[in-house]
Scaffold this active site. Structure first.
Site, PDB file in Angstrom:
ATOM      1  N   SER A 136      -4.742  -2.996 -10.127  1.00  0.00           N
ATOM      2  CA  SER A 136      -3.461  -2.960  -9.413  1.00  0.00           C
ATOM      3  C   SER A 136      -3.598  -3.594  -8.031  1.00  0.00           C
ATOM      4  CB  SER A 136      -2.991  -1.515  -9.268  1.00  0.00           C
ATOM      5  OG  SER A 136      -1.930  -1.474  -8.341  1.00  0.00           O
TER       6      SER A 136
ATOM      7  N   HIS B 268      -2.002  -6.037 -12.469  1.00  0.00           N
ATOM      8  CA  HIS B 268      -0.912  -5.048 -12.433  1.00  0.00           C
ATOM      9  C   HIS B 268      -0.194  -5.138 -11.088  1.00  0.00           C
ATOM     10  CE1 HIS B 268       0.885  -1.212 -13.787  1.00  0.00           C
ATOM     11  NE2 HIS B 268       0.831  -0.842 -12.516  1.00  0.00           N
TER      12      HIS B 268
ATOM     13  N   ASP C 239       2.833  -3.639  -8.731  1.00  0.00           N
ATOM     14  CA  ASP C 239       3.671  -2.463  -8.516  1.00  0.00           C
ATOM     15  C   ASP C 239       4.812  -2.763  -7.556  1.00  0.00           C
ATOM     16  OD1 ASP C 239       2.253  -0.275  -9.974  1.00  0.00           O
ATOM     17  OD2 ASP C 239       0.603  -0.886  -8.670  1.00  0.00           O
TER      18      ASP C 239
ATOM     19  N   MET D 130       8.125  -1.477  -5.705  1.00  0.00           N
ATOM     20  CA  MET D 130       8.771  -0.202  -5.325  1.00  0.00           C
ATOM     21  C   MET D 130       9.959  -0.490  -4.428  1.00  0.00           C
ATOM     22  SD  MET D 130       5.394   1.915  -4.262  1.00  0.00           S
ATOM     23  CE  MET D 130       3.911   1.871  -5.261  1.00  0.00           C
TER      24      MET D 130
ATOM     25  N   HIS E 182       5.064  -3.744 -13.045  1.00  0.00           N
ATOM     26  CA  HIS E 182       5.500  -2.347 -13.127  1.00  0.00           C
ATOM     27  C   HIS E 182       6.593  -2.135 -12.086  1.00  0.00           C
ATOM     28  CE1 HIS E 182       4.238   2.152 -12.383  1.00  0.00           C
ATOM     29  NE2 HIS E 182       5.435   2.051 -12.914  1.00  0.00           N
TER      30      HIS E 182
ATOM     31  N   MET F 245       9.037   0.056 -10.209  1.00  0.00           N
ATOM     32  CA  MET F 245       9.414   1.427  -9.836  1.00  0.00           C
ATOM     33  C   MET F 245      10.683   1.326  -9.011  1.00  0.00           C
ATOM     34  SD  MET F 245       5.617   2.746  -8.974  1.00  0.00           S
ATOM     35  CE  MET F 245       4.968   1.089  -9.023  1.00  0.00           C
TER      36      MET F 245
ATOM     37  N   MET G  70       2.234   7.317 -16.667  1.00  0.00           N
ATOM     38  CA  MET G  70       1.808   7.556 -15.286  1.00  0.00           C
ATOM     39  C   MET G  70       0.936   8.815 -15.254  1.00  0.00           C
ATOM     40  SD  MET G  70       2.987   5.073 -13.612  1.00  0.00           S
ATOM     41  CE  MET G  70       2.221   5.635 -12.086  1.00  0.00           C
TER      42      MET G  70
ATOM     43  N   ASP H 198      -1.914   4.752 -15.886  1.00  0.00           N
ATOM     44  CA  ASP H 198      -1.834   4.271 -14.514  1.00  0.00           C
ATOM     45  C   ASP H 198      -1.863   5.408 -13.499  1.00  0.00           C
ATOM     46  OD1 ASP H 198      -1.223   2.924 -12.168  1.00  0.00           O
ATOM     47  OD2 ASP H 198       0.785   2.303 -12.795  1.00  0.00           O
TER      48      ASP H 198
HETATM   49  C1  DX5 Z   1       1.304   4.069  -8.348  1.00  0.00           C
HETATM   50  C2  DX5 Z   1       1.117   2.736  -9.002  1.00  0.00           C
HETATM   51  C3  DX5 Z   1      -0.268   2.478  -9.432  1.00  0.00           C
HETATM   52  C4  DX5 Z   1      -1.279   2.469  -8.317  1.00  0.00           C
HETATM   53  C5  DX5 Z   1      -2.569   2.973  -8.873  1.00  0.00           C
HETATM   54  O1  DX5 Z   1       2.646   4.313  -8.173  1.00  0.00           O
HETATM   55  O2  DX5 Z   1       1.940   2.601 -10.135  1.00  0.00           O
HETATM   56  O3  DX5 Z   1      -0.365   1.289 -10.201  1.00  0.00           O
HETATM   57  O4  DX5 Z   1      -1.481   1.216  -7.741  1.00  0.00           O
HETATM   58  O5  DX5 Z   1      -3.457   3.133  -7.839  1.00  0.00           O
HETATM   59  P1  DX5 Z   1      -4.772   4.011  -7.972  1.00  0.00           P
HETATM   60  O6  DX5 Z   1      -5.575   3.432  -9.068  1.00  0.00           O
HETATM   61  O7  DX5 Z   1      -5.383   3.894  -6.633  1.00  0.00           O
HETATM   62  O8  DX5 Z   1      -4.313   5.422  -8.309  1.00  0.00           O
HETATM   63 ZN    ZN Z   2       1.572   0.868 -11.502  1.00  0.00          ZN
END
Ligand code: DX5
Ligand code: ZN
Length: 217
Positions: free
Chosen positions: A9, A34, A36, A38, A67, A69, A138, A176
């Protein structure tokens, strides 16, 4: 059993030096990147948006695992497609008309993934499991990297594996949040096909070595 796949990620990368991060990453044994996204509404944090991802997509040589969010992820299908993304993951909790969103992602030429928060049971997928390419479970509440793995996720992985086998679905199981070298093999044994890891990989002094280690489980 096939080797586990790895999707590091970018959230845990050094944002002041993404070019160097992509240099080791492109040469590593990682399978996907990956990403993320947000929005500060669906989750209590804001990460990066499409202009940053566009720049990353130009220097990343591996498939992009996006991904989202965010609320109303269907509004951004064309933006995700424009990145050349391999897979677009939307949250079950963010889509009123999930089945239509899955169709639209497929029509845009991408693999469709559905993501479940820790409090959402696997059973909500019963009606769409045969239509999706991947389920992203998750193992932390979404919004932040570096959180602790929620152990109950192991049972959810097993339940999802049962549903996939029973229905003949081809969906992959991706997990994840809070994945470390200590818990990765247990997550794999429970039935995960793809592991996401942020801090365990980008936060490590030798990220390529950790990738090798995680991928050889
Ligand atoms: C959290 C993300 C993850 C995050 C994971 O909301 O969706 O992808 O980057 O990070 P680690 O591996 O540090 O928990
Ligand atoms: Zn993620």
């Amino acid at each position: 059993m096939q080797k586990v796949m790895l999707s590091p990620s970018l959230l845990a990368a050094d944002f002041s030096d993404l070019r160097s991060e992509m240099e080791w990453f492109n040469k590593s044994c990682a399978d996907w990147l990956h990403l993320d996204v947000m929005d500060g509404v669906f989750v209590p944090n804001i990460s990066f948006g499409f202009p940053v991802l566009k720049a990353v997509s130009r220097i990343c040589q591996k498939p992009l695992d996006v991904h989202l969010m965010i609320v109303k992820p269907e509004k951004y299908i064309m933006e995700v497609k424009a990145l050349g993304a391999y897979i677009m993951n939307v949250h079950y909790e963010a889509c009123t008309h999930l089945q239509r969103v899955i169709l639209e992602i497929h029509e845009a030429g991408m693999k469709a993934g559905v993501t479940l928060c820790p409090s959402t049971p696997v059973s909500v997928l019963e009606e769409v499991i045969q239509d999706v390419d991947l389920v992203l479970l998750m193992s932390v509440n979404p919004g932040f990297g570096g959180q602790l793995f929620i152990p109950r996720t192991l049972d959810k992985i097993r339940l999802l594996r049962e549903m996939i086998e029973r229905t003949g679905s081809h969906a992959l199981i991706e997990v994840d949040g809070g994945i470390t070298r200590e818990n990765a093999s247990e997550v794999r044994r429970a039935g995960a096909d793809v592991l996401v890891a942020g801090s365990a990989i980008f936060g490590h002094p030798n990220p390529s070595e950790i990738c090798e280690e995680l991928r050889s489980l």
